[in-house]
Scaffold this active site. Structure first.
Site, short mmCIF file in Angstrom:
data_model
loop_
_atom_site.label_atom_id
_atom_site.label_comp_id
_atom_site.label_asym_id
_atom_site.label_seq_id
_atom_site.Cartn_x
_atom_site.Cartn_y
_atom_site.Cartn_z
N HIS A 187 -7.54 16.73 -1.61
CA HIS A 187 -7.24 15.31 -1.84
C HIS A 187 -8.45 14.44 -1.57
O HIS A 187 -9.39 14.83 -0.88
CB HIS A 187 -6.04 14.85 -1.00
N CYS A 188 -8.41 13.25 -2.16
CA CYS A 188 -9.41 12.21 -1.93
C CYS A 188 -8.64 10.93 -1.61
O CYS A 188 -7.53 11.00 -1.10
CB CYS A 188 -10.32 12.06 -3.15
N LYS A 189 -9.19 9.78 -1.90
CA LYS A 189 -8.49 8.53 -1.60
C LYS A 189 -7.38 8.22 -2.60
O LYS A 189 -6.26 7.98 -2.23
CB LYS A 189 -9.48 7.37 -1.54
N ILE B 104 -4.81 10.19 -0.66
CA ILE B 104 -4.29 9.64 0.60
C ILE B 104 -3.41 8.41 0.33
O ILE B 104 -2.45 8.15 1.07
CB ILE B 104 -5.44 9.34 1.60
#
Length: 176
Positions: free
Chosen positions: A64-66, A96
């Site tokens: 995952h990233c932002k 996120i």
């Protein structure tokens, strides 16, 4: 092999079953906010070195990233990692942000500065707005300020060097 995008709820179930959650953002982003239990493995590091020994042991990895954009743009790379490691790989839908929108908690540290590119955007936008307002209300000479900032942003985009970012990194709130 395909890489599936899964919801935060599905990710939470997989984590409870032993999956590993891998945060591909930069260290400063991770220090400011991250999902508890996630492992920081910046994308640039992953691309250079591959999975570290701990992550190679996992049979199910969730990246995952932002917002999900970085992970989705690298789905072919993650597909390759999955084949090399012989494991299941998933991407967390909306990153996120999706995790928080599902009502799940994150570890948030407000004493950590926001990432440097957002600081650049705030300062550049403020200078352009200020120069435009002063040019309109005080003197047309103030229009040089937004022109200068625009030229700097154009140079940064072309060259990959952002003087404003380098300057902001020297600020006290960014030196921790």
């Amino acid at each position: 092999m395909t890489i599936s995008i899964i919801s935060a709820l599905e990710a939470k179930d997989k984590l409870a079953a032993g999956a590993l959650l891998i945060d591909i953002r930069q260290p400063e982003e991770y220090r400011r906010e991250h999902i508890e239990g996630s492992v920081l493995q910046p994308l640039s590091e992953l691309q250079r070195q591959g999975l570290n020994e701990t992550l190679k042991q996992g049979s199910c990895l969730i990246f995952h990233c932002k917002s999900g954009a970085r992970t989705c743009s690298q789905s072919e790379f993650f597909k390759q990692l999955a084949q090399e490691s012989h494991c299941e790989v998933y991407l967390l839908e909306d990153g996120i942000n999706g995790w928080k929108n599902a009502g799940f908690a994150t570890q948030f540290n407000p004493s950590q500065p926001i990432d440097i590119m957002r600081q650049v955007q705030i300062v550049a936008g403020s200078l352009i707005l200020l120069g435009s307002l002063l040019g309109w209300s005080v003197s047309p000479y103030f229009y040089w300020l937004p022109a200068f900032v625009g030229a700097g942003l154009t140079f940064a985009g072309i060259s990959g060097f952002c003087g404003m970012a380098k300057l902001l990194m020297l600020m006290p709130w960014n030196r921790k």
